[in-house]
Design a protein around this motif. Sequence first.
Motif, PDB file in Angstrom:
ATOM      1  N   SER A   1       0.919  -1.211  -0.079  1.00  0.00           N
ATOM      2  CA  SER A   1       0.152  -0.065  -0.032  1.00  0.00           C
ATOM      3  C   SER A   1       0.897   1.152  -0.087  1.00  0.00           C
ATOM      4  O   SER A   1       0.676   2.093  -0.643  1.00  0.00           O
ATOM      5  CB  SER A   1      -0.899   0.221   1.286  1.00  0.00           C
ATOM      6  N   ILE A   2       1.788   1.223   0.797  1.00  0.00           N
ATOM      7  CA  ILE A   2       2.676   2.420   0.917  1.00  0.00           C
ATOM      8  C   ILE A   2       3.252   2.415  -0.563  1.00  0.00           C
ATOM      9  O   ILE A   2       3.721   3.791  -0.925  1.00  0.00           O
ATOM     10  CB  ILE A   2       4.064   2.255   1.692  1.00  0.00           C
ATOM     11  N   LEU A   3       3.803   1.582  -1.089  1.00  0.00           N
ATOM     12  CA  LEU A   3       4.437   1.641  -2.448  1.00  0.00           C
ATOM     13  C   LEU A   3       3.589   2.274  -3.398  1.00  0.00           C
ATOM     14  O   LEU A   3       3.756   2.992  -4.351  1.00  0.00           O
ATOM     15  CB  LEU A   3       5.101   0.260  -2.988  1.00  0.00           C
ATOM     16  N   VAL A   4       2.275   1.792  -3.311  1.00  0.00           N
ATOM     17  CA  VAL A   4       1.200   2.275  -4.340  1.00  0.00           C
ATOM     18  C   VAL A   4       1.102   3.852  -4.005  1.00  0.00           C
ATOM     19  O   VAL A   4       0.904   4.468  -4.975  1.00  0.00           O
ATOM     20  CB  VAL A   4      -0.002   1.480  -4.227  1.00  0.00           C
TER      21      VAL A   4
ATOM     22  N   LEU B   1       3.808   5.646  -5.631  1.00  0.00           N
ATOM     23  CA  LEU B   1       3.729   5.782  -7.223  1.00  0.00           C
ATOM     24  C   LEU B   1       2.663   6.703  -7.412  1.00  0.00           C
ATOM     25  O   LEU B   1       2.794   7.559  -8.642  1.00  0.00           O
ATOM     26  CB  LEU B   1       3.436   4.374  -7.709  1.00  0.00           C
ATOM     27  N   PHE B   2       1.392   6.676  -6.801  1.00  0.00           N
ATOM     28  CA  PHE B   2       0.330   7.508  -7.068  1.00  0.00           C
ATOM     29  C   PHE B   2       0.658   9.029  -6.977  1.00  0.00           C
ATOM     30  O   PHE B   2       0.701   9.822  -8.034  1.00  0.00           O
ATOM     31  CB  PHE B   2      -0.800   7.238  -6.061  1.00  0.00           C
TER      32      PHE B   2
ATOM     33  N   TYR C   1       2.724  13.961  -9.587  1.00  0.00           N
ATOM     34  CA  TYR C   1       3.625  14.885  -9.547  1.00  0.00           C
ATOM     35  C   TYR C   1       4.139  15.020 -11.239  1.00  0.00           C
ATOM     36  O   TYR C   1       4.289  16.278 -11.743  1.00  0.00           O
ATOM     37  CB  TYR C   1       4.752  14.527  -8.857  1.00  0.00           C
ATOM     38  N   SER C   2       4.511  14.094 -11.669  1.00  0.00           N
ATOM     39  CA  SER C   2       4.950  14.071 -13.067  1.00  0.00           C
ATOM     40  C   SER C   2       3.987  14.760 -14.165  1.00  0.00           C
ATOM     41  O   SER C   2       4.293  15.394 -15.097  1.00  0.00           O
ATOM     42  CB  SER C   2       5.422  12.794 -13.573  1.00  0.00           C
ATOM     43  N   LEU C   3       2.648  14.378 -13.859  1.00  0.00           N
ATOM     44  CA  LEU C   3       1.662  14.726 -14.849  1.00  0.00           C
ATOM     45  C   LEU C   3       1.173  16.410 -14.521  1.00  0.00           C
ATOM     46  O   LEU C   3       0.836  16.981 -15.428  1.00  0.00           O
ATOM     47  CB  LEU C   3       0.468  13.739 -14.652  1.00  0.00           C
TER      48      LEU C   3
ATOM     49  N   CYS D   1       5.624  17.301  -2.594  1.00  0.00           N
ATOM     50  CA  CYS D   1       5.482  15.977  -3.625  1.00  0.00           C
ATOM     51  C   CYS D   1       6.842  15.229  -3.412  1.00  0.00           C
ATOM     52  O   CYS D   1       6.798  14.145  -3.049  1.00  0.00           O
ATOM     53  CB  CYS D   1       5.222  16.276  -4.830  1.00  0.00           C
ATOM     54  N   ILE D   2       8.019  16.018  -3.596  1.00  0.00           N
ATOM     55  CA  ILE D   2       9.266  15.305  -3.233  1.00  0.00           C
ATOM     56  C   ILE D   2       9.579  14.878  -2.209  1.00  0.00           C
ATOM     57  O   ILE D   2      10.044  13.794  -1.776  1.00  0.00           O
ATOM     58  CB  ILE D   2      10.458  16.394  -3.873  1.00  0.00           C
TER      59      ILE D   2
END
Length: 288
Positions: free
Chosen positions: A115-118, A121-122, A127-129, A141-142
């Motif tokens: 869950s932490i990994l997801v 990634l979320f 952030y990228s988008l 975010c960073i």
Amino acid sequence: MKIVPSLIGIVTILRPTQWMKNLILFFPSFLGGELLGAGVLTRGVAPVVSFCLASSSTYILNDIIDRESDRNHPRKSRRPIPSGGVSIASATILCLLCLAGSFILAYGISSVFFSILVAYLFVSILYSLYLKNLPIVDLFCISAGFLFRLQAGGEAYRVEVSEWLFLSVFLLSIFLSTGKRLFEKNALGDAAVTHRRSLESYPRGFLDGVMYMTGGAVLVTYTLYVIEHHVLIYTVPLCCFGLLRDMLRVRSGLGGDPTESLLKDGPLLVIGVLWAVMVGWGIYGGRQ
């Protein structure tokens, strides 16, 4: 002859030097005195590899999205994707493979770790988008990425993350990300906005103030964290030197990326190694 450049390009877009950030997963167990426990190190391989693959997938995605703006950057324009060394199709396939490997490893560790990994990634994808274009939000975010790593390390090694460690990592990540943004803004000048839109929204002196403020706050929270362990109090001067050295590098235009600074700046590397040795000796040295 064409295979070699493509292999180099593939390794480059994975950004293996940035995997150093994932060493934060070891912080809870290392600082909690549990790292040398039976089976801890072997149990820690899968979590770190999982986050390395996950972080590489986000770097690839970010390079794909930023390929046009990166072409306006003096250094990033030489990256494989904006320079054409690696095709978008190849990068996309590699990104998906990294994601798949990361999910498989994370699922085998625990549902909480997964869950932490997801969540990591979320936030990274958002952030990228879009979120990287919002001032202050981009810094948080960073920072969230570092905090997710810290909490994932606590879960993987079954060590509770203390409040002071959480605050120290949070403030340190804001400090480092602010320094990186300040360096970009100063180095790129008028072209900064074409590379990163959020830089246009930061008025003159704002990022300097945030860097100084969070740097001081890091020193305070770290001191409060180590004060319970008398021998570790002697690492506070090292922390102070490291913070000041990083500020000097940013304001002198020598670099803003914390990973590159640690690897390329001799004094910072020496201080980092000395800190690890002193903390390790202070926590584990007196054991029989």
